[in-house]
Enzyme design. Sequence first.
Site, mmCIF file in Angstrom:
data_model
loop_
_atom_site.group_PDB
_atom_site.id
_atom_site.type_symbol
_atom_site.label_atom_id
_atom_site.label_comp_id
_atom_site.label_asym_id
_atom_site.label_seq_id
_atom_site.Cartn_x
_atom_site.Cartn_y
_atom_site.Cartn_z
ATOM 1 N N SER A 98 23.708 56.207 55.585
ATOM 2 C CA SER A 98 24.059 57.540 55.280
ATOM 3 C C SER A 98 22.913 58.554 55.626
ATOM 4 O O SER A 98 22.116 58.366 56.710
ATOM 5 C CB SER A 98 24.796 58.075 54.114
ATOM 6 O OG SER A 98 25.046 59.225 54.208
ATOM 7 N N ASP A 147 36.309 56.577 58.105
ATOM 8 C CA ASP A 147 35.278 57.646 57.614
ATOM 9 C C ASP A 147 35.349 58.930 58.328
ATOM 10 O O ASP A 147 34.839 59.273 59.538
ATOM 11 C CB ASP A 147 33.812 56.915 57.744
ATOM 12 C CG ASP A 147 32.548 57.733 57.277
ATOM 13 O OD1 ASP A 147 32.818 58.796 56.852
ATOM 14 O OD2 ASP A 147 31.394 57.279 57.498
ATOM 15 N N HIS A 184 33.349 56.087 54.037
ATOM 16 C CA HIS A 184 31.694 56.315 54.233
ATOM 17 C C HIS A 184 30.942 55.621 53.293
ATOM 18 O O HIS A 184 30.085 54.736 53.551
ATOM 19 C CB HIS A 184 31.370 58.012 53.729
ATOM 20 C CG HIS A 184 30.197 58.175 54.247
ATOM 21 N ND1 HIS A 184 29.914 58.172 55.697
ATOM 22 C CD2 HIS A 184 28.936 58.374 53.550
ATOM 23 C CE1 HIS A 184 28.465 58.571 55.750
ATOM 24 N NE2 HIS A 184 27.966 58.672 54.424
#
Length: 386
Positions: A163, A324, A350
Amino acid sequence: MRSAGIEGRRSARELAEAVGFSLEDHHAVTADGFVLVLHRLVTPDRLDGTDGDGGGRCEAKNIKRPRPAVLLMHGLMQDSEALLCGGRDHALGLRLAAAGFDVFLGNARGNRYSHKHLRRSPVTSDAYWDFSIDELARYDTPTMIDHVLKVSGQTQLCYIGFSQGTAQAFAAFSSDPDLQAKVFLFVALSPAVRANHLSKSLLLSLVQANLRFIYLLFGRRRMLPVALTWQRMMSREFFVATIDGAISYLFSWSASEVSAKRKLEVYPHIYSFISVKCVLHWFQMMYSGRLSMFADGPASQYVPVTYDVARVSCPVAIVYGGRDHLVEVESLIEILPNVVLSIREDKYEHLDTMWADTAKDTVFPKVETLVRQMCPTTGNGGPTIW
């Protein structure tokens, strides 16, 4: 019932030692004075010592060879603990270290471990917290990469980000060709480069709000330090339920791929310190849908100066979830010039590329195999077993 507070939250060292590893603490100072802490995973059978002079080697069949270096970077509001939850099977860093790689876990400025500066105090100085993703890309990423290469004795490494760890790398590599030349493989887990449009009213309102209002609401230093108080007050079970409710409301995540037992292990490590400005930077990028530089002013007047991700020419592997809805990945894959692997797990959200129960079977083996194949020290015909 045991508290979910800090006293019940194991440190990175404790998480590693619980499964037979130990940690070396490494300190790297950025050009703007932040002291970053990297954790080097040390396997029980390592025989070379810890003198840091390129001794990252593995003894197998009486043959010494340099161990390929790997740097793992956590996501937003996390630290290296998030990369160690679940033991050897469920933590990618532990898995790679057990497989013979020289693994380092990074910590972004301001978090629980990288909490020092040569001149500024995180307790009394607003200037300490005056950083965004831009500083993570400009200073933290190259500082950590150079430190890992120096200590491991390598000329290139594998960078694995989750991320925000991917966002700062994409920004850094697109701005500095010399830096990306030091990376033989960039593995992007849930790459946060292009955001999808938001629909939830509270988060959307914050994203669209004037920066002055956000600073008034959250201050100008750490984002949500009260989260640690919540952990101390709540049982682990209630804290897990609270996090589940929050991510469901804000992002429509079900967290169904992470079992209840595993949530008790990983959720206490879901928060670490980050600057309010860094979160504001994410608000701006969510509004614009682009990986771009921080700008003062309301989001509605924000004209983004975008990082040119198409300039990232090092080999990239993309791992993402089909559910996601926070990020948009397909268009990213199309513009990157050197995607060597793309893994889409249809049921994943995610967080799942790092924390799903099944990631150890669906994601981690493929990443490990690719790192072996791409490593320059193991030859074009695929890596040797060390």
